[in-house]
Write a protein that holds these residues in place. Structure first.
Motif, PDB file in Angstrom:
ATOM      1  N   GLY A  23      -3.748 -10.863  15.905  1.00 22.84           N
ATOM      2  CA  GLY A  23      -5.013 -10.424  15.326  1.00 22.84           C
ATOM      3  C   GLY A  23      -4.964 -10.246  13.835  1.00 22.84           C
ATOM      4  O   GLY A  23      -5.872  -9.703  13.242  1.00 22.84           O
ATOM      5  N   SER A  24      -3.886 -10.700  13.224  1.00 25.87           N
ATOM      6  CA  SER A  24      -3.696 -10.377  11.818  1.00 25.87           C
ATOM      7  C   SER A  24      -4.354 -11.395  10.918  1.00 25.87           C
ATOM      8  O   SER A  24      -4.340 -12.585  11.178  1.00 25.87           O
ATOM      9  CB  SER A  24      -2.201 -10.306  11.486  1.00 25.87           C
ATOM     10  OG  SER A  24      -1.625 -11.577  11.671  1.00 25.87           O
ATOM     11  N   SER A  25      -4.940 -10.915   9.872  1.00 23.92           N
ATOM     12  CA  SER A  25      -5.435 -11.754   8.782  1.00 23.92           C
ATOM     13  C   SER A  25      -5.697 -10.842   7.606  1.00 23.92           C
ATOM     14  O   SER A  25      -5.898  -9.642   7.775  1.00 23.92           O
ATOM     15  CB  SER A  25      -6.733 -12.473   9.176  1.00 23.92           C
ATOM     16  OG  SER A  25      -7.750 -11.528   9.434  1.00 23.92           O
ATOM     17  N   LEU A  26      -5.695 -11.380   6.421  1.00 20.88           N
ATOM     18  CA  LEU A  26      -5.885 -10.543   5.248  1.00 20.88           C
ATOM     19  C   LEU A  26      -7.303 -10.052   5.133  1.00 20.88           C
ATOM     20  O   LEU A  26      -7.578  -9.007   4.589  1.00 20.88           O
ATOM     21  CB  LEU A  26      -5.487 -11.321   3.994  1.00 20.88           C
ATOM     22  CG  LEU A  26      -3.995 -11.366   3.738  1.00 20.88           C
ATOM     23  CD1 LEU A  26      -3.713 -12.187   2.488  1.00 20.88           C
ATOM     24  CD2 LEU A  26      -3.429  -9.983   3.591  1.00 20.88           C
ATOM     25  N   THR A  27      -8.275 -10.830   5.614  1.00 18.19           N
ATOM     26  CA  THR A  27      -9.669 -10.400   5.571  1.00 18.19           C
ATOM     27  C   THR A  27     -10.001  -9.819   6.923  1.00 18.19           C
ATOM     28  O   THR A  27     -10.063 -10.538   7.915  1.00 18.19           O
ATOM     29  CB  THR A  27     -10.600 -11.583   5.260  1.00 18.19           C
ATOM     30  OG1 THR A  27     -10.181 -12.163   4.033  1.00 18.19           O
ATOM     31  CG2 THR A  27     -12.033 -11.118   5.147  1.00 18.19           C
ATOM     32  N   VAL A  51      -7.049  -2.367   3.553  1.00 18.84           N
ATOM     33  CA  VAL A  51      -5.796  -1.966   4.190  1.00 18.84           C
ATOM     34  C   VAL A  51      -5.977  -0.649   4.928  1.00 18.84           C
ATOM     35  O   VAL A  51      -5.501  -0.472   6.056  1.00 18.84           O
ATOM     36  CB  VAL A  51      -4.668  -1.862   3.142  1.00 18.84           C
ATOM     37  CG1 VAL A  51      -3.356  -1.445   3.809  1.00 18.84           C
ATOM     38  CG2 VAL A  51      -4.487  -3.183   2.406  1.00 18.84           C
ATOM     39  N   GLU A  52      -6.677   0.275   4.310  1.00 17.32           N
ATOM     40  CA  GLU A  52      -6.908   1.575   4.950  1.00 17.32           C
ATOM     41  C   GLU A  52      -7.684   1.410   6.249  1.00 17.32           C
ATOM     42  O   GLU A  52      -7.412   2.077   7.248  1.00 17.32           O
ATOM     43  CB  GLU A  52      -7.649   2.493   3.986  1.00 17.32           C
ATOM     44  CG  GLU A  52      -6.781   2.971   2.837  1.00 17.32           C
ATOM     45  CD  GLU A  52      -7.584   3.665   1.747  1.00 17.32           C
ATOM     46  OE1 GLU A  52      -8.820   3.696   1.854  1.00 17.32           O
ATOM     47  OE2 GLU A  52      -6.972   4.159   0.787  1.00 17.32           O
ATOM     48  N   ALA A  53      -8.663   0.521   6.227  1.00 18.63           N
ATOM     49  CA  ALA A  53      -9.435   0.277   7.449  1.00 18.63           C
ATOM     50  C   ALA A  53      -8.544  -0.289   8.546  1.00 18.63           C
ATOM     51  O   ALA A  53      -8.659   0.080   9.717  1.00 18.63           O
ATOM     52  CB  ALA A  53     -10.585  -0.685   7.142  1.00 18.63           C
ATOM     53  N   TYR A  60       0.838  -1.207   0.000  1.00 20.57           N
ATOM     54  CA  TYR A  60       0.000   0.000   0.000  1.00 20.57           C
ATOM     55  C   TYR A  60       0.871   1.255   0.000  1.00 20.57           C
ATOM     56  O   TYR A  60       0.591   2.225  -0.719  1.00 20.57           O
ATOM     57  CB  TYR A  60      -0.894  -0.027   1.234  1.00 20.57           C
ATOM     58  CG  TYR A  60      -1.771   1.191   1.411  1.00 20.57           C
ATOM     59  CD1 TYR A  60      -3.003   1.298   0.777  1.00 20.57           C
ATOM     60  CD2 TYR A  60      -1.361   2.241   2.236  1.00 20.57           C
ATOM     61  CE1 TYR A  60      -3.807   2.411   0.955  1.00 20.57           C
ATOM     62  CE2 TYR A  60      -2.159   3.360   2.414  1.00 20.57           C
ATOM     63  CZ  TYR A  60      -3.373   3.439   1.775  1.00 20.57           C
ATOM     64  OH  TYR A  60      -4.168   4.552   1.940  1.00 20.57           O
ATOM     65  N   ARG A  61       1.935   1.246   0.778  1.00 23.38           N
ATOM     66  CA  ARG A  61       2.798   2.431   0.886  1.00 23.38           C
ATOM     67  C   ARG A  61       3.525   2.736  -0.417  1.00 23.38           C
ATOM     68  O   ARG A  61       3.841   3.896  -0.685  1.00 23.38           O
ATOM     69  CB  ARG A  61       3.813   2.244   2.010  1.00 23.38           C
ATOM     70  CG  ARG A  61       3.215   2.100   3.403  1.00 23.38           C
ATOM     71  CD  ARG A  61       2.370   3.277   3.805  1.00 23.38           C
ATOM     72  NE  ARG A  61       1.921   3.182   5.188  1.00 23.38           N
ATOM     73  CZ  ARG A  61       1.013   3.991   5.720  1.00 23.38           C
ATOM     74  NH1 ARG A  61       0.453   4.945   4.989  1.00 23.38           N
ATOM     75  NH2 ARG A  61       0.653   3.842   6.974  1.00 23.38           N
ATOM     76  N   VAL A  62       3.799   1.715  -1.224  1.00 25.47           N
ATOM     77  CA  VAL A  62       4.452   1.964  -2.517  1.00 25.47           C
ATOM     78  C   VAL A  62       3.431   1.989  -3.655  1.00 25.47           C
ATOM     79  O   VAL A  62       3.790   1.979  -4.832  1.00 25.47           O
ATOM     80  CB  VAL A  62       5.546   0.917  -2.808  1.00 25.47           C
ATOM     81  CG1 VAL A  62       6.637   0.991  -1.759  1.00 25.47           C
ATOM     82  CG2 VAL A  62       4.980  -0.490  -2.930  1.00 25.47           C
ATOM     83  N   LYS A  63       2.159   1.999  -3.281  1.00 25.16           N
ATOM     84  CA  LYS A  63       1.044   2.172  -4.230  1.00 25.16           C
ATOM     85  C   LYS A  63       0.955   1.054  -5.272  1.00 25.16           C
ATOM     86  O   LYS A  63       0.569   1.296  -6.413  1.00 25.16           O
ATOM     87  CB  LYS A  63       1.132   3.539  -4.925  1.00 25.16           C
ATOM     88  CG  LYS A  63       1.044   4.708  -3.965  1.00 25.16           C
ATOM     89  CD  LYS A  63       1.050   6.034  -4.681  1.00 25.16           C
ATOM     90  CE  LYS A  63       0.983   7.175  -3.682  1.00 25.16           C
ATOM     91  NZ  LYS A  63       1.022   8.496  -4.327  1.00 25.16           N
TER      92      LYS A  63
END
Length: 484
Positions: free
Chosen positions: A224-228, A84-86, A65-68
């Motif tokens: 707490g991490s997950s892609l969804t 990602v923004e959320a 996201y940071r490198v667009k």
């Protein structure tokens, strides 16, 4: 492999998709997470972070996201930019905001500006190695090594940006620093970038510089991490996928950053073009004032009124658009007598001696004249001279003062008689070009060159009596770019 780690094939796949500049940005973003790997390449850094359980799929998605590289988010990590923004709004971020700020600045600099920065830095760090093609991020790393730049030590690069007239980047840094003054951790400055600063009711705290992420926070992120991330409400603030930014201010370009960008006065005495012009210039950031069907006296009063507005001094430009019947040197407005209002006088109302607020600022005039043949005029203007229309127009020298852009399009008044509700092809093409953000990356002269082509290409398909004649004259001293 623990649950939080990223599969090696994902790291390999992403690294293969990135170009050299994107890899450099990612390594720079990770610099505080693995300070012992300062000279490693991207794959080595990501593998090391993964082995140290500092990298998760969510952290990897933040890096993309940071490198667009939003396409890789979707295609490889199967997630969306809004997701990602959320996450960034609701959870601890992997990357310190200082690193994010430097990458954003890096993306907004041209190569020649980076070279200028390198030259200026010789005064502060004469021993710093200066490679010919060194990037801005590489410069920052060198300055960090010399303890000249840090998250709470940005005055040096602010001074350099002042020297190259990048006021927009100075404002970005100042906003970043302002957020630091309202939050701290153990008396250490905390910096929040422009994205998070714009999000309401967030408590986003960066670790102190070079301290890395605290262990307990790593556990929170990993567990707490997950892609969804669930049905998070989409955020309104985001990094623009187009990468568009206001054009930089330099010695050879006009400043075009004020809000509003300027006054745009539209006087449409025919009534067919106001709506599209208002939408176009309002979209560019102008304070638009529209007037239809004015007679000459009303138009004169309106021009005088607008020229006296004090708000010009807070704006970076001025635009005036006139649509009317007329002749070569005058417009008739809605009057049925044809003495005409001299175009020369319209320009004089907005020159620096009459309107000091516009001193040194670009003043753009777009004139659409529907030319009434002399034998149909009740009497001619006192400013008329003998000869046909082409001879007259060749003697018109409107832009005598500095910073004037004068675009004058003429077409026979019979164009209106054939279709009284049709818009000006010239103004329609102008609106289309200015509406296109990719066209606006070019200066106004280049845009007008394309406008010329469109108008004259259009002339090839119509009767000679219905063809447009377009004349550009200007006294611009610098390049003029509209915001993209």
């Amino acid at each position: 492999m623990t649950r939080c780690q990223v599969p090696a094939f994902l790291i390999h796949q992403i690294q293969e998709e990135l170009d050299k500049d994107e890899e450099e940005m990612m390594v720079f973003l990770c610099r505080d997470l693995a300070p012992d790997l300062a000279t490693a390449d991207l794959k080595e850094v990501l593998v090391a972070l993964n082995e140290r359980e500092k990298l998760t799929p969510v952290g990897l998605s933040e890096l993309l996201y940071r490198v667009k590289r939003f396409d890789l988010l979707r295609r490889i990590l199967n997630t969306e930019k809004a997701t990602v923004e959320a996450h960034l709004a609701r959870s601890l971020r992997l990357i310190p905001d200082y690193r994010v700020l430097m990458v954003e600045i890096n993306e907004n600099l041209e190569k020649d500006e980076v070279s200028s920065l390198g030259f200026l830095l010789r005064d502060y760090a004469p021993r710093m190695k200066m490679a010919k093609d060194k990037s801005f991020l590489a410069l920052i790393i060198d300055l960090e090594k010399l303890n000249l730049v840090a998250p709470n030590q940005l005055d040096l690069i602010e001074n350099c940006f002042q020297s190259i007239h990048r006021i927009d980047l100075i404002r970005k840094i100042q906003k970043y620093k302002h957020e630091a003054s309202v939050s701290s951790v153990h008396s250490q400055p905390v910096y929040v970038n422009a994205l998070q600063a714009s999000l309401p009711n967030l408590n986003l705290i960066d670790p102190p510089y070079h301290s890395g992420i605290q262990n307990e926070n790593i556990e929170k992120l990993q567990n707490g991490s997950s892609l969804t991330l669930g049905a998070a409400e989409p955020l309104h603030m985001s990094i623009e996928e187009s990468g568009s930014v206001p054009h930089k201010v330099s010695d050879d370009s006009y400043r075009m950053q004020s809000q509003p960008l300027g006054i745009c006065l539209i006087i449409d005495c025919i009534g067919n073009d106001t709506d599209v012009l208002e939408k176009t210039f309002r979209g560019l950031g102008y304070d638009v004032h529209c007037h239809r069907y004015l007679n000459m006296n009303s138009m004169n009063q309106k021009l005088l009124e607008v020229a006296r507005w004090q708000k010009h001094k807070y704006c970076d430009s001025f635009v005036c658009i006139l649509v009317s019947r007329g002749n070569s040197q005058s417009i008739f407005c809605t009057d049925h007598t044809f003495s005409g209002f001299p175009l020369e006088q319209i320009k004089k109302y907005f020159t620096a001696d009459s309107c000091p607020g516009l001193l040194g600022k670009p003043k753009l005039f777009f004139i659409q004249s529907y030319v009434v043949p002399e034998n149909e005029q009740e009497y001619t203007s006192l400013s008329e001279v003998d000869g046909n229309a082409e001879n007259i127009s060749s003697k018109v020298t409107i832009p005598q003062a500095a910073d004037i852009f004068w675009s004058h399009c003429k077409v026979d008044v019979s164009k209106l008689e054939r279709s009284s509700t049709s818009s000006s092809y010239y103004l329609r093409c102008l609106a289309e070009l200015l509406h296109n953000p990719y066209k606006r990356k070019r200066c106004i002269l280049a845009i007008h060159m394309e406008l010329n082509k469109k108008v004259y290409d259009g002339n090839m398909t119509v009767d000679p009596s219905q063809q447009y004649s377009l004349l550009l004259q200007h006294t611009l001293r610098k390049k003029l770019f509209f915001p993209t």
